[in-house]
Write a protein that holds these residues in place. Structure first.
Motif, mmCIF file in Angstrom:
data_model
loop_
_atom_site.group_PDB
_atom_site.id
_atom_site.type_symbol
_atom_site.label_atom_id
_atom_site.label_comp_id
_atom_site.label_asym_id
_atom_site.label_seq_id
_atom_site.Cartn_x
_atom_site.Cartn_y
_atom_site.Cartn_z
ATOM 1 N N LEU A 15 2.466 -5.372 13.915
ATOM 2 C CA LEU A 15 1.287 -5.107 12.828
ATOM 3 C C LEU A 15 1.016 -4.092 12.297
ATOM 4 C CD1 LEU A 15 -0.739 -6.462 10.947
ATOM 5 C CD2 LEU A 15 -2.099 -6.238 12.907
ATOM 6 N N ASP A 16 1.667 -2.319 13.392
ATOM 7 C CA ASP A 16 1.402 -1.817 12.876
ATOM 8 C C ASP A 16 2.244 -1.086 12.034
ATOM 9 O OD1 ASP A 16 0.028 1.532 12.484
ATOM 10 O OD2 ASP A 16 1.969 1.525 13.533
ATOM 11 N N GLU A 17 4.013 -2.042 11.962
ATOM 12 C CA GLU A 17 4.713 -1.374 11.174
ATOM 13 C C GLU A 17 4.568 -2.555 10.395
ATOM 14 O OE1 GLU A 17 7.695 -2.337 13.849
ATOM 15 O OE2 GLU A 17 8.155 -0.674 15.008
ATOM 16 N N ALA A 18 4.099 -3.550 10.569
ATOM 17 C CA ALA A 18 3.831 -4.382 9.117
ATOM 18 C C ALA A 18 2.851 -3.749 7.836
ATOM 19 C CB ALA A 18 3.415 -5.926 10.017
ATOM 20 N N LEU A 19 1.990 -2.692 8.071
ATOM 21 C CA LEU A 19 0.762 -2.897 7.190
ATOM 22 C C LEU A 19 1.679 -1.038 7.084
ATOM 23 C CD1 LEU A 19 -2.730 -2.628 9.834
ATOM 24 C CD2 LEU A 19 -1.818 -3.578 7.201
ATOM 25 N N GLN A 20 2.311 -0.667 7.714
ATOM 26 C CA GLN A 20 2.932 0.624 6.543
ATOM 27 C C GLN A 20 4.553 -0.021 6.061
ATOM 28 O OE1 GLN A 20 4.909 2.665 10.157
ATOM 29 N NE2 GLN A 20 3.341 3.308 11.220
ATOM 30 N N ASN A 21 4.741 -1.282 6.091
ATOM 31 C CA ASN A 21 5.432 -1.515 5.117
ATOM 32 C C ASN A 21 4.469 -2.238 4.157
ATOM 33 O OD1 ASN A 21 7.544 -0.984 6.119
ATOM 34 N ND2 ASN A 21 7.920 -3.330 7.758
ATOM 35 N N LEU A 22 3.297 -3.218 4.112
ATOM 36 C CA LEU A 22 2.394 -3.809 2.703
ATOM 37 C C LEU A 22 1.819 -1.684 2.352
ATOM 38 C CD1 LEU A 22 0.991 -5.389 1.616
ATOM 39 C CD2 LEU A 22 -0.779 -5.570 3.843
ATOM 40 N N ALA A 23 1.821 -1.137 3.432
ATOM 41 C CA ALA A 23 0.682 0.408 2.530
ATOM 42 C C ALA A 23 2.046 0.507 1.538
ATOM 43 C CB ALA A 23 0.410 1.221 3.615
ATOM 44 N N GLU A 24 3.375 0.525 1.874
ATOM 45 C CA GLU A 24 4.373 1.173 0.726
ATOM 46 C C GLU A 24 4.330 -0.038 -0.646
ATOM 47 O OE1 GLU A 24 8.106 1.318 3.037
ATOM 48 O OE2 GLU A 24 7.543 2.867 4.250
ATOM 49 N N ILE A 25 4.054 -1.305 -0.373
ATOM 50 C CA ILE A 25 4.294 -1.754 -1.012
ATOM 51 C C ILE A 25 2.568 -2.185 -2.055
ATOM 52 C CG2 ILE A 25 4.051 -4.158 -2.503
ATOM 53 C CD1 ILE A 25 6.419 -4.428 0.251
ATOM 54 N N ASP A 26 1.684 -2.222 -1.424
ATOM 55 C CA ASP A 26 0.323 -2.270 -2.164
ATOM 56 C C ASP A 26 -0.763 -1.378 -1.033
ATOM 57 O OD1 ASP A 26 -2.293 -3.373 -2.814
ATOM 58 O OD2 ASP A 26 -1.215 -4.764 -3.980
#
Length: 190
Positions: free
Chosen positions: A128-139
């Motif tokens: 989840l943390d890795e996915a959130l970091q990826n999401l933060a790069e997008i939005d």
């Protein structure tokens, strides 16, 4: 007697300006809410695990009082930062457990001996943390909404206040972020 939102905001501003007495008055006023947030963070753990919400609150408190450069704006800002700190504490521990399982050295953190995540829960938090970091790069905003709502247990209204956006925007972004994270985590598992 319950402390009002305005009193808490006043104490936060005074603390930002270096008033140590304000911090002494503030912590009893916000402790129950911090403990509720910590309980929300730990809700998915197995019964009997050794980390209690109190230990997570105390670790977050130690990090919060270290924040000498923060200009607190209001109660919602404070709880937003507290939510982020609690998330980082748990993610750091989960990553340490994940590394230790793979033969790496476990980082030294104060909760290291107190927290006992299951291997599955630790892997879920790391994913989840890795996915959130990826999401933060997008939005970045959608990522913050997930962090505040999921990890911090903030309401839609509280999240809107922290981010200075409308409730409707929070709800729309929350739904989109959950769908995106679901796809991202499933894609990573494949």
């Amino acid at each position: 007697m319950e402390t009002s939102t305005n009193e808490i905001t006043g104490q936060l501003i005074a603390w930002s300006k270096g008033d140590a007495n304000a911090l002494e008055k503030l912590m009893p006023a916000v402790y129950d809410e911090l403990r509720r947030m910590a309980g929300y963070y730990l809700r998915g753990e197995q019964p009997g695990h050794s980390l209690q919400p109190t230990a997570l609150v105390h670790e977050a408190y130690m990090r919060l009082i270290d924040q000498t450069k923060v200009e607190w704006h209001n109660r919602a800002h404070f709880f937003g930062v507290a939510a982020q700190m609690m998330r980082r504490i748990l993610i750091d521990h989960a990553k340490g457990k994940h590394r230790a399982k793979r033969g790496g050295a476990t980082p030294r953190i104060s909760l290291d001996e107190a927290v006992h995540f299951t291997d599955e829960r630790a892997a879920e938090l790391v994913a989840l943390d890795e996915a959130l970091q990826n999401l933060a790069e997008i939005d970045e905003r959608k990522s913050r909404i997930v962090e505040l709502r999921y990890f911090g247990g903030l309401t839609v209204d509280e999240t809107a206040t922290v981010l200075s956006i409308s409730d409707k925007t929070v709800m729309r972004d929350w739904k989109l972020a959950k769908a995106w994270l679901y796809d991202e985590i499933n894609r990573a598992r494949s």
